[in-house]
Scaffold this motif. Sequence first.
Motif, short mmCIF file in Angstrom:
data_model
loop_
_atom_site.label_atom_id
_atom_site.label_comp_id
_atom_site.label_asym_id
_atom_site.label_seq_id
_atom_site.Cartn_x
_atom_site.Cartn_y
_atom_site.Cartn_z
N ALA A 116 52.84 46.66 41.29
CA ALA A 116 53.55 47.05 40.07
C ALA A 116 52.82 46.64 38.79
O ALA A 116 51.97 45.75 38.79
N LEU A 117 53.23 47.28 37.67
CA LEU A 117 52.64 46.97 36.37
C LEU A 117 53.28 45.71 35.78
O LEU A 117 54.48 45.50 35.87
N ARG A 118 52.43 44.91 35.14
CA ARG A 118 52.86 43.75 34.36
C ARG A 118 52.28 43.94 32.96
O ARG A 118 51.06 43.87 32.77
N LEU A 174 50.45 32.76 34.38
CA LEU A 174 51.31 33.85 34.86
C LEU A 174 50.48 35.09 35.16
O LEU A 174 50.67 35.75 36.20
N ILE A 175 49.55 35.41 34.28
CA ILE A 175 48.68 36.57 34.51
C ILE A 175 47.84 36.36 35.76
O ILE A 175 47.69 37.28 36.59
N GLU A 176 47.29 35.18 35.92
CA GLU A 176 46.49 34.88 37.12
C GLU A 176 47.34 35.00 38.38
O GLU A 176 46.86 35.50 39.42
N HIS A 177 48.59 34.55 38.29
CA HIS A 177 49.50 34.67 39.43
C HIS A 177 49.75 36.14 39.78
O HIS A 177 49.67 36.53 40.96
N SER A 193 46.70 37.62 41.39
CA SER A 193 46.53 37.15 42.77
C SER A 193 47.45 37.88 43.74
O SER A 193 47.15 38.00 44.93
N GLU A 194 48.57 38.38 43.21
CA GLU A 194 49.51 39.14 44.05
C GLU A 194 49.18 40.63 44.08
O GLU A 194 49.87 41.40 44.74
N GLY A 195 48.13 41.02 43.36
CA GLY A 195 47.69 42.40 43.38
C GLY A 195 48.35 43.31 42.37
O GLY A 195 48.20 44.53 42.42
N HIS A 196 49.09 42.74 41.42
CA HIS A 196 49.74 43.55 40.39
C HIS A 196 48.71 44.00 39.36
O HIS A 196 47.63 43.42 39.21
N THR A 197 49.06 45.04 38.61
CA THR A 197 48.19 45.60 37.58
C THR A 197 48.62 45.08 36.22
O THR A 197 49.76 45.28 35.81
N VAL A 198 47.71 44.41 35.52
CA VAL A 198 48.02 43.81 34.22
C VAL A 198 47.56 44.73 33.10
O VAL A 198 46.40 45.15 33.05
N ASN A 237 41.31 38.99 31.83
CA ASN A 237 40.99 39.83 32.98
C ASN A 237 42.06 40.90 33.21
O ASN A 237 42.49 41.15 34.35
N ALA A 238 42.50 41.54 32.13
CA ALA A 238 43.48 42.62 32.24
C ALA A 238 42.83 43.86 32.85
O ALA A 238 41.63 44.10 32.71
N ASP A 239 43.64 44.66 33.53
CA ASP A 239 43.13 45.89 34.16
C ASP A 239 43.03 47.03 33.17
O ASP A 239 42.11 47.87 33.26
#
Length: 218
Positions: A2-4, A95-98, A101-106, A125-127
């Motif tokens: 999911a998106l973050r 929080l972003i690193e977490h 690590s879970e494979g979410h899209t930042v 390191n945003a996507d």
Amino acid sequence: MALRVFDIDGTILNGDSNDQFFKCLINHGIIQPEYLDFNREAGILFRNGTLNILEYYRYVIRPIAGKTEKDLEELLTDYRENYLKPRVYPKAMSLIEHYKSEGHTVVLASATMDLLVKQTASVVNADYFISTRVKYDEDGRIFDVYPDFCHQEGKRTRLQSLCRENALSLKDSIGYGDTVNDIPLLETVERAFIVNPGKHSEKLLMTAEKNGWQTILF
């Protein structure tokens, strides 16, 4: 996954990325300290949601108008390493690193111009990022900004466009913002958080209560 989606100034960064850019320009001898005066006044209008964003961004790019990205490479590296990195909230970074690590899209969503948002995206390191876009002439020199600002309702529009263009889904998405300007963005995601609310946050907090948005501190 999911998106973050994160706003930048006041959400990821302790402070304002434009303000830090001007301080960097001052230290490089490009502008004088008085150039910050209008930015402080604009900051109040921005938090209240009443800033004339076109007028503001023409003011922001004035010191670098006529420059290419290559011309600004050393300046932007200094800005990223010494003006942005120290300003990132450790809790926001964790929080972003977490999420990563879970494979979410930042995704970063900011009214700040893309030249600067690109630097923040690199730091965390945003996507993807959406931002106010700088115009270049045929020689690659900066001369203006595009009017499709990533500001207020523009954040919703640009996020939806990003999703369409990259086959991204808003299902299970989470968003973070800190001012009234982020309300359209926070209404677009499925779950929203208000970050570090301050004295200019009355309307935002009222909207959060109405929508059941939670408040967190970075």
